[in-house]
Design an enzyme around this catalytic site. Structure first.
Site, PDB file in Angstrom:
ATOM      1  N   ASP A   2       0.819  -1.214   0.000  1.00 16.03           N
ATOM      2  CA  ASP A   2       0.000   0.000   0.000  1.00 16.03           C
ATOM      3  C   ASP A   2       0.852   1.263   0.000  1.00 16.03           C
ATOM      4  O   ASP A   2       2.067   1.206   0.179  1.00 16.03           O
ATOM      5  CB  ASP A   2      -0.950  -0.009   1.223  1.00 16.03           C
ATOM      6  N   ASN A  28      -7.168  -3.955  14.398  1.00 13.73           N
ATOM      7  CA  ASN A  28      -8.536  -4.263  13.964  1.00 13.73           C
ATOM      8  C   ASN A  28      -8.590  -5.406  12.951  1.00 13.73           C
ATOM      9  O   ASN A  28      -9.620  -5.660  12.345  1.00 13.73           O
ATOM     10  CB  ASN A  28      -9.200  -3.009  13.381  1.00 13.73           C
ATOM     11  N   HIS A  78      -6.807  -5.572  10.163  1.00 14.29           N
ATOM     12  CA  HIS A  78      -6.563  -5.237   8.756  1.00 14.29           C
ATOM     13  C   HIS A  78      -5.265  -5.876   8.256  1.00 14.29           C
ATOM     14  O   HIS A  78      -4.329  -6.092   9.015  1.00 14.29           O
ATOM     15  CB  HIS A  78      -6.613  -3.726   8.496  1.00 14.29           C
ATOM     16  N   GLU A  81      -9.442  -2.590   5.638  1.00 13.45           N
ATOM     17  CA  GLU A  81     -10.064  -2.382   6.939  1.00 13.45           C
ATOM     18  C   GLU A  81     -11.265  -3.335   7.100  1.00 13.45           C
ATOM     19  O   GLU A  81     -11.735  -3.921   6.114  1.00 13.45           O
ATOM     20  CB  GLU A  81     -10.524  -0.924   7.055  1.00 13.45           C
TER      21      GLU A  81
HETATM   22  P1  PGA Z   1       2.544  -2.437  12.778  1.00 16.12           P
HETATM   23  O1  PGA Z   1       1.380  -2.270  11.713  1.00 16.12           O
HETATM   24  O2  PGA Z   1       3.493  -3.429  12.221  1.00 16.12           O
HETATM   25  O3  PGA Z   1       3.147  -1.062  12.863  1.00 16.12           O
HETATM   26  O4  PGA Z   1       1.896  -2.880  14.043  1.00 16.12           O
HETATM   27  C1  PGA Z   1       0.802  -3.417  11.174  1.00 16.12           C
HETATM   28  C2  PGA Z   1      -0.315  -3.032  10.256  1.00 16.12           C
HETATM   29  O5  PGA Z   1      -1.009  -2.033  10.519  1.00 16.12           O
HETATM   30  O6  PGA Z   1      -0.522  -3.754   9.268  1.00 16.12           O
END
Ligand code: PGA
Length: 240
Positions: A67, A135, A137, A142
């Site tokens: 992304d 959450n 994702h 999302e």
């Molecule tokens: P993080 O993010 O590795 O900073 O916890 C993971 C994500 O949001 O996919």
């Protein structure tokens, strides 16, 4: 899902790097799907060290990132383009032309979405590295994203923006939109490596392991994929 439990973040990063390096030895022109966020930084550090020691080469490796934020120039220090260069690409022997991220700067976001989706359809990702949001994702898919979603422009949840605020001066500065590979693009990878670390992900891990696949919790779709390896450290596994 194959679950590998490790002691801590250091071990998680080492184990992940061993799996990626094994693929690179077997297939020196492999295509890797890469992720941003804090979790894969340790993996990237290990890969940089292995590359600098001459143990692995990225010269024929191609990469596609999950992304990119919209409404930030590529040159912004918090763009995922900058993140990937800072944490990996600037320190390894990869060719810039083999590096791919959604290009949100072209002005026409839908054209950027279509271009990236077409590129993904023409390629096969051998190994997709994933983190997971609290959450559930994956990429920026999302909760409630359909499982057949391809690359799209996503409006980021408040929870996600708050989680990412630590990289910016204020919540206002965190972009509200991103272009992300869809769940369908992620599921098309031959193999998936999901990395989960830390106490803040303990509830997320419990939900991942115990819930039925549902768009309410996007990572649950991985239960439909035949080759998923999840590496979890003790803190993230503490509620299992
Ligand atoms: P993080 O993010 O590795 O900073 O916890 C993971 C994500 O949001 O996919």
């Amino acid at each position: 899902m194959k679950i590998i439990k490790v002691k801590n973040y250091e071990e998680l990063s080492q184990k992940a790097a061993q799996l990626v390096a094994k693929l690179m030895h077997k297939k020196p022109d492999a295509t890797l799907g890469l992720a941003t966020g804090s979790t894969p930084i340790g993996l990237y550090k290990q890969l940089i060290a292995m590359n600098q020691e001459g143990l692995i080469s990225f010269q024929q490796i191609k990469t596609y990132n999950l992304d990119e934020y919209c409404d930030l120039p590529q040159s912004h220090p918090q763009s995922y383009y900058s993140f990937m260069h800072e944490h990996l690409f600037d320190h390894i022997d990869i060719l810039e032309e083999n590096v791919h991220l959604p290009e949100c700067e072209c002005g026409d976001l839908q054209a950027a979405v279509d271009k990236y989706n077409q590129m993904l359809k023409k390629t096969t990702i051998d190994l997709q590295v994933l983190g997971i949001g609290r959450n559930g994702h994956i990429g920026f898919n999302e909760p409630h994203t359909p499982f057949d979603q391809e690359t799209f422009i996503v409006r980021l949840e408040e929870k996600t923006r708050i989680d990412n605020q630590r990289f910016f001066n204020s919540l206002d500065e965190v972009p509200k939109r991103a272009i992300t590979m869809g769940i369908k693009n992620i599921m098309a990878a031959k193999r998936i490596l999901l990395l989960i670390s830390g106490k803040s992900k303990a509830e997320t891990v419990k939900k991942l392991i115990t819930s039925e696949p549902s768009p309410d919790f996007p990572a649950s779709v991985l239960k439909y994929h035949k080759k998923v390896t999840v590496i979890i450290d003790e803190e993230a596994a503490s509620l299992l």
